[in-house]
Design a protein around this motif. Structure first.
Motif, PDB file in Angstrom:
ATOM      1  N   LYS A  87       0.830  -1.201   0.000  1.00 54.85           N
ATOM      2  CA  LYS A  87       0.000   0.000   0.000  1.00 54.85           C
ATOM      3  C   LYS A  87       0.871   1.260   0.000  1.00 54.85           C
ATOM      4  O   LYS A  87       0.518   2.263  -0.618  1.00 54.85           O
ATOM      5  CB  LYS A  87      -0.921  -0.003   1.223  1.00 54.85           C
ATOM      6  CG  LYS A  87      -2.037   1.015   1.060  1.00 54.85           C
ATOM      7  CD  LYS A  87      -3.014   0.978   2.194  1.00 54.85           C
ATOM      8  CE  LYS A  87      -3.899   2.205   2.116  1.00 54.85           C
ATOM      9  NZ  LYS A  87      -4.750   2.347   3.293  1.00 54.85           N
ATOM     10  N   ARG A  88       1.992   1.180   0.686  1.00 54.33           N
ATOM     11  CA  ARG A  88       2.898   2.326   0.700  1.00 54.33           C
ATOM     12  C   ARG A  88       3.352   2.652  -0.723  1.00 54.33           C
ATOM     13  O   ARG A  88       3.445   3.807  -1.111  1.00 54.33           O
ATOM     14  CB  ARG A  88       4.110   1.998   1.591  1.00 54.33           C
ATOM     15  CG  ARG A  88       5.164   3.063   1.684  1.00 54.33           C
ATOM     16  CD  ARG A  88       4.683   4.317   2.387  1.00 54.33           C
ATOM     17  NE  ARG A  88       4.145   4.035   3.698  1.00 54.33           N
ATOM     18  CZ  ARG A  88       3.132   4.726   4.252  1.00 54.33           C
ATOM     19  NH1 ARG A  88       2.574   5.716   3.598  1.00 54.33           N
ATOM     20  NH2 ARG A  88       2.668   4.418   5.439  1.00 54.33           N
ATOM     21  N   VAL A 110      -0.217   2.887  -3.077  1.00 58.36           N
ATOM     22  CA  VAL A 110      -1.136   3.875  -2.512  1.00 58.36           C
ATOM     23  C   VAL A 110      -2.593   3.396  -2.481  1.00 58.36           C
ATOM     24  O   VAL A 110      -3.223   3.410  -1.437  1.00 58.36           O
ATOM     25  CB  VAL A 110      -1.035   5.229  -3.245  1.00 58.36           C
ATOM     26  CG1 VAL A 110      -1.966   6.240  -2.604  1.00 58.36           C
ATOM     27  CG2 VAL A 110       0.397   5.736  -3.215  1.00 58.36           C
ATOM     28  N   SER A 111      -3.089   2.935  -3.596  1.00 56.48           N
ATOM     29  CA  SER A 111      -4.494   2.520  -3.618  1.00 56.48           C
ATOM     30  C   SER A 111      -4.706   1.262  -2.778  1.00 56.48           C
ATOM     31  O   SER A 111      -3.934   0.305  -2.848  1.00 56.48           O
ATOM     32  CB  SER A 111      -4.918   2.269  -5.062  1.00 56.48           C
ATOM     33  OG  SER A 111      -5.902   1.279  -5.119  1.00 56.48           O
ATOM     34  N   LYS A 171      -3.305   4.794 -10.323  1.00 52.58           N
ATOM     35  CA  LYS A 171      -2.711   5.652  -9.326  1.00 52.58           C
ATOM     36  C   LYS A 171      -3.393   7.024  -9.297  1.00 52.58           C
ATOM     37  O   LYS A 171      -3.522   7.645  -8.255  1.00 52.58           O
ATOM     38  CB  LYS A 171      -1.226   5.822  -9.657  1.00 52.58           C
ATOM     39  CG  LYS A 171      -0.365   6.152  -8.464  1.00 52.58           C
ATOM     40  CD  LYS A 171       1.073   6.231  -8.920  1.00 52.58           C
ATOM     41  CE  LYS A 171       1.889   7.080  -7.988  1.00 52.58           C
ATOM     42  NZ  LYS A 171       3.194   7.392  -8.571  1.00 52.58           N
ATOM     43  N   HIS A 196      -7.160   6.828  -7.299  1.00 55.25           N
ATOM     44  CA  HIS A 196      -7.354   6.563  -5.875  1.00 55.25           C
ATOM     45  C   HIS A 196      -7.410   7.851  -5.044  1.00 55.25           C
ATOM     46  O   HIS A 196      -6.926   8.885  -5.473  1.00 55.25           O
ATOM     47  CB  HIS A 196      -6.167   5.774  -5.363  1.00 55.25           C
ATOM     48  CG  HIS A 196      -5.097   6.707  -4.987  1.00 55.25           C
ATOM     49  ND1 HIS A 196      -5.041   7.228  -3.743  1.00 55.25           N
ATOM     50  CD2 HIS A 196      -4.154   7.313  -5.728  1.00 55.25           C
ATOM     51  CE1 HIS A 196      -4.061   8.100  -3.740  1.00 55.25           C
ATOM     52  NE2 HIS A 196      -3.521   8.162  -4.926  1.00 55.25           N
ATOM     53  N   TYR A 223      -6.904   8.213   1.587  1.00 52.31           N
ATOM     54  CA  TYR A 223      -5.853   8.552   2.557  1.00 52.31           C
ATOM     55  C   TYR A 223      -6.249   8.120   3.950  1.00 52.31           C
ATOM     56  O   TYR A 223      -5.435   7.836   4.783  1.00 52.31           O
ATOM     57  CB  TYR A 223      -5.594  10.061   2.555  1.00 52.31           C
ATOM     58  CG  TYR A 223      -5.032  10.529   1.258  1.00 52.31           C
ATOM     59  CD1 TYR A 223      -3.789  10.093   0.828  1.00 52.31           C
ATOM     60  CD2 TYR A 223      -5.752  11.392   0.455  1.00 52.31           C
ATOM     61  CE1 TYR A 223      -3.279  10.509  -0.373  1.00 52.31           C
ATOM     62  CE2 TYR A 223      -5.240  11.821  -0.747  1.00 52.31           C
ATOM     63  CZ  TYR A 223      -3.993  11.381  -1.158  1.00 52.31           C
ATOM     64  OH  TYR A 223      -3.491  11.795  -2.337  1.00 52.31           O
ATOM     65  N   ALA A 282       0.279  11.075   5.291  1.00 49.98           N
ATOM     66  CA  ALA A 282       0.242  10.098   4.204  1.00 49.98           C
ATOM     67  C   ALA A 282       0.609  10.768   2.884  1.00 49.98           C
ATOM     68  O   ALA A 282       1.330  10.196   2.054  1.00 49.98           O
ATOM     69  CB  ALA A 282      -1.145   9.471   4.107  1.00 49.98           C
ATOM     70  N   ARG A 283       0.108  11.974   2.715  1.00 47.50           N
ATOM     71  CA  ARG A 283       0.386  12.678   1.475  1.00 47.50           C
ATOM     72  C   ARG A 283       1.873  13.061   1.369  1.00 47.50           C
ATOM     73  O   ARG A 283       2.459  13.003   0.295  1.00 47.50           O
ATOM     74  CB  ARG A 283      -0.492  13.926   1.377  1.00 47.50           C
ATOM     75  CG  ARG A 283      -1.283  13.954   0.092  1.00 47.50           C
ATOM     76  CD  ARG A 283      -2.276  15.075   0.074  1.00 47.50           C
ATOM     77  NE  ARG A 283      -3.240  14.964   1.170  1.00 47.50           N
ATOM     78  CZ  ARG A 283      -4.115  15.925   1.483  1.00 47.50           C
ATOM     79  NH1 ARG A 283      -4.117  17.065   0.809  1.00 47.50           N
ATOM     80  NH2 ARG A 283      -4.973  15.760   2.466  1.00 47.50           N
ATOM     81  N   GLU A 317       3.775  10.065   0.404  1.00 48.52           N
ATOM     82  CA  GLU A 317       3.515   9.686  -0.979  1.00 48.52           C
ATOM     83  C   GLU A 317       4.447  10.405  -1.946  1.00 48.52           C
ATOM     84  O   GLU A 317       4.751   9.920  -3.020  1.00 48.52           O
ATOM     85  CB  GLU A 317       2.056  10.013  -1.306  1.00 48.52           C
ATOM     86  CG  GLU A 317       1.452   9.097  -2.341  1.00 48.52           C
ATOM     87  CD  GLU A 317       0.064   9.576  -2.682  1.00 48.52           C
ATOM     88  OE1 GLU A 317      -0.190   9.801  -3.863  1.00 48.52           O
ATOM     89  OE2 GLU A 317      -0.743   9.756  -1.749  1.00 48.52           O
ATOM     90  N   LYS A 376      10.602   5.732   0.465  1.00 45.73           N
ATOM     91  CA  LYS A 376       9.322   5.224   0.972  1.00 45.73           C
ATOM     92  C   LYS A 376       9.503   3.859   1.598  1.00 45.73           C
ATOM     93  O   LYS A 376       9.036   3.587   2.697  1.00 45.73           O
ATOM     94  CB  LYS A 376       8.334   5.067  -0.200  1.00 45.73           C
ATOM     95  CG  LYS A 376       7.380   6.201  -0.401  1.00 45.73           C
ATOM     96  CD  LYS A 376       6.364   5.769  -1.451  1.00 45.73           C
ATOM     97  CE  LYS A 376       6.033   6.930  -2.345  1.00 45.73           C
ATOM     98  NZ  LYS A 376       5.145   6.556  -3.440  1.00 45.73           N
TER      99      LYS A 376
END
Lengths: 169, 159
Positions: A22-23, A26-27, A80, A83, A86, A107-108, A111, A118
């Motif tokens: 997920k890191r 993201v989605s 990407k 999504h 957050y 989180a942002r 990202e 990351k």
């Protein structure tokens, strides 16, 4: 090896696989798909699993490679953009609105980091692996990990201070 | 933990020189509701890390035991049975096979019978050739005709 044995081996780190996926992806959906894919791959190789010295590190490396491949492929790039999850409902529901806000903000920030930073940050600050283990997973030297980690942490600090100074997210 | 100590740890933390234990200490410190005002900026960072750690993979992954390969082989076997079935059920109805199978013994007797047939046939042909002699005989008999005319002439003279 039967299903119970397999689950016994895989259970302790399946969440870590998901979080790393997920890191990078993201989605939430993408990460779940990736995790499922990786677990099924492991299941299909279950006879060899016993021969691996460190199944967990092996799986994390697999996850890393799988997710980076996904990111490279066009399909994932399209996803990407779509999504926007957050917030993590299960946890943040109990938190105050403000806390929730700073969570999504963090989180942002994360990202925006380069993929390697990351991963290093995820494996160290969230999963709390030792440098040696991270080195095995990402195929990096401890010094390189240290540099990447320091950069990632400092980048986050900068963003946090920026936010403090302007008071805007 | 003392504030001075935390500050020192933070400094080390950003240089990535802290150990796991030290990082855990930092996390515990920042998980409190009240932190020193000048360190408050860092709180979201550590809060986020501890929250992110809780996230779980909840989807159920269907792990199929060996079944998959068994089904594959069953389908292969079924296809083979089907093809063989079609082949065997059709062959008696269709054209007879080109080469009827005879045993060695049968072939030998047939050969013998055919050989006997040809020998006897040849023998028959030889016998038929004797008819030639009959023809010769017939020609000689024709000379009797001559004898007859001569006798007639002789008798006529006598009268």
């Amino acid at each position: 090896m039967n299903q119970a044995d397999f689950l016994h081996i895989v259970m302790p780190f399946k969440d870590k696989v998901f979080r790393l996926a997920k890191r990078l992806l993201v989605s939430n959906e993408e990460a779940e798909d990736a995790t499922q894919e990786i677990l099924l791959k492991l299941w299909s190789k279950k006879e060899q699993i016993e021969n691996y010295a460190n199944v967990e590190a092996f799986t994390m490396t697999m996850t890393k490679n799988f997710c980076l491949d996904r990111l490279k492929s066009k399909q994932a790039n399209n996803l990407k953009l779509v999504h926007s999850n957050y917030k993590d409902e299960s946890v943040s529901l109990q938190k105050q609105v403000e806390a929730k806000d700073s969570m999504s903000w963090m989180a942002r920030i994360m990202e925006k980091l380069p993929e390697q930073q990351k991963m290093v940050l995820q494996l160290r600050d969230i999963e709390q692996y030792e440098f040696e283990e991270i080195g095995k997973m990402l195929n990096m030297k401890p010094t390189a990990i240290r540099v990447a980690l320091s950069r990632a942490r400092k980048a986050i600090r900068e963003e946090l201070i920026k936010k403090h100074n302007y008071g805007v997210s | 933990m003392e504030l001075a100590n935390i500050e020192k740890l933070l400094e080390k933390y950003f240089e990535a020189k802290t150990t796991i234990a030290e990082e855990k200490a930092l996390q515990t410190y920042f998980s409190q509701d009240e932190v020193a005002p000048h360190l408050e900026d860092y709180k979201p960072m550590f809060d986020y890390f501890s929250v992110a750690k809780e996230e779980q993979f909840t989807r159920h992954v269907p792990l199929k035991p060996e079944r998959k390969s068994i089904y594959k082989w069953i389908s292969v076997a079924a296809a083979a049975v089907l093809i063989l079935g079609v082949y065997f059920s059709q062959s008696p109805i269709g054209v007879q096979p080109d080469q009827p199978s005879y045993t060695e013994a049968e072939l030998k007797t047939a050969e013998k019978a055919l050989a006997m047939l040809s020998i006897n046939l040849n023998r028959g042909v030889e016998k038929v050739e004797h008819l030639d002699n009959f023809n010769k005989g017939a020609v000689k008999v024709n000379h009797l005709d001559e004898f007859k005319t001569n006798t007639n002439r002789f008798l006529n003279k006598k009268q």
